[in-house]
Design a protein around this motif. Sequence first.
Motif, PDB file in Angstrom:
ATOM      1  N   LEU A 159      28.050 -14.978 -29.599  1.00 25.53           N
ATOM      2  CA  LEU A 159      27.196 -15.740 -30.470  1.00 25.53           C
ATOM      3  C   LEU A 159      25.798 -15.608 -29.527  1.00 25.53           C
ATOM      4  CD1 LEU A 159      27.128 -17.962 -31.600  1.00 25.53           C
ATOM      5  CD2 LEU A 159      27.611 -19.104 -29.478  1.00 25.53           C
ATOM      6  N   LEU A 161      22.144 -17.088 -29.443  1.00 27.06           N
ATOM      7  CA  LEU A 161      21.698 -18.410 -29.393  1.00 27.06           C
ATOM      8  C   LEU A 161      20.670 -18.606 -30.652  1.00 27.06           C
ATOM      9  CD1 LEU A 161      21.347 -19.284 -25.923  1.00 27.06           C
ATOM     10  CD2 LEU A 161      23.193 -20.200 -27.497  1.00 27.06           C
ATOM     11  N   TRP A 174      23.918 -26.785 -25.888  1.00 25.41           N
ATOM     12  CA  TRP A 174      23.702 -26.793 -27.229  1.00 25.41           C
ATOM     13  C   TRP A 174      25.352 -25.520 -27.155  1.00 25.41           C
ATOM     14  CZ3 TRP A 174      25.670 -21.850 -29.489  1.00 25.41           C
ATOM     15  CH2 TRP A 174      24.788 -22.149 -30.736  1.00 25.41           C
ATOM     16  N   LEU A 175      25.357 -25.021 -25.919  1.00 20.44           N
ATOM     17  CA  LEU A 175      26.660 -23.764 -25.527  1.00 20.44           C
ATOM     18  C   LEU A 175      28.267 -25.035 -25.562  1.00 20.44           C
ATOM     19  CD1 LEU A 175      27.297 -21.084 -26.130  1.00 20.44           C
ATOM     20  CD2 LEU A 175      26.754 -20.491 -23.742  1.00 20.44           C
ATOM     21  N   ARG A 177      28.801 -27.577 -26.912  1.00 21.31           N
ATOM     22  CA  ARG A 177      28.864 -27.962 -27.988  1.00 21.31           C
ATOM     23  C   ARG A 177      29.453 -27.125 -28.665  1.00 21.31           C
ATOM     24  NH1 ARG A 177      24.493 -31.063 -26.820  1.00 21.31           N
ATOM     25  NH2 ARG A 177      23.449 -29.452 -28.547  1.00 21.31           N
ATOM     26  N   GLU A 178      28.819 -26.137 -28.496  1.00 22.93           N
ATOM     27  CA  GLU A 178      29.321 -24.841 -29.347  1.00 22.93           C
ATOM     28  C   GLU A 178      30.822 -24.296 -28.668  1.00 22.93           C
ATOM     29  OE1 GLU A 178      29.875 -21.853 -32.512  1.00 22.93           O
ATOM     30  OE2 GLU A 178      29.025 -23.907 -32.553  1.00 22.93           O
ATOM     31  N   ARG A 181      33.795 -26.533 -30.112  1.00 23.71           N
ATOM     32  CA  ARG A 181      33.671 -26.495 -31.681  1.00 23.71           C
ATOM     33  C   ARG A 181      34.509 -25.374 -31.849  1.00 23.71           C
ATOM     34  NH1 ARG A 181      32.659 -23.959 -35.991  1.00 23.71           N
ATOM     35  NH2 ARG A 181      31.181 -22.819 -34.636  1.00 23.71           N
ATOM     36  N   ARG A 182      34.399 -24.611 -31.340  1.00 27.04           N
ATOM     37  CA  ARG A 182      35.605 -23.672 -31.347  1.00 27.04           C
ATOM     38  C   ARG A 182      36.867 -23.074 -30.855  1.00 27.04           C
ATOM     39  NH1 ARG A 182      32.694 -17.710 -31.599  1.00 27.04           N
ATOM     40  NH2 ARG A 182      30.656 -18.142 -32.607  1.00 27.04           N
TER      41      ARG A 182
END
Length: 190
Positions: A159, A161, A174-175, A177-178, A181-182
């Motif tokens: 990933l 950023l 942010w990470l 949340r990512e 999400r994954r």
Amino acid sequence: MRVAICGCAGIGKTALAAALSSRLDAQLIDENYAPLFIAGGLSGAPEALADRFEQVLRRKQPADRSTVVADRCGADLFNLWLAHQLHRLADRTAAFAAACHEQTRRFDLLVFPPWDELKLVPHDAADSRVRVQNRWIQLRNHAAILGLATLWRGPDRVLELPRGLGTPAQRARWLERELQRRGLLPETAP
């Protein structure tokens, strides 16, 4: 969930790894590159330097803890090995590459901050390292590490950023949340 923050020098990996590990209450695996910079730095006899690289890799093994954040991984370390011409030690290079590959594969996600978003810092006051200030050399290093990570872990586990996230805390949020999400982290209550 195991995440490694990867890429060239001076792009905020250490700050992001610390912020993310704190946010997730995760084990933090430090860069642990200090043995490479003792007694003459990255110079000297190739065999002795190779010994120090192997020592660093041993210190970077993720524990059996369920949540781990690492400042760099085997792909970063193998790039540095190659940059210092240790490929001339053919047998040791093959073994070291295999060990770095295996260590890299232990991470669920390899995260790369943007290579040119932060101003390169000349040195870290905590140690005697002097970082290469040439942005094009850092771009080459970043691309090489990104390439190794993609080859060794696969594009779905790498990933980059997005730009403009600002502070390490903003990047960590942010990470997180990512990662949710994954499906690598459970969703948290609001």
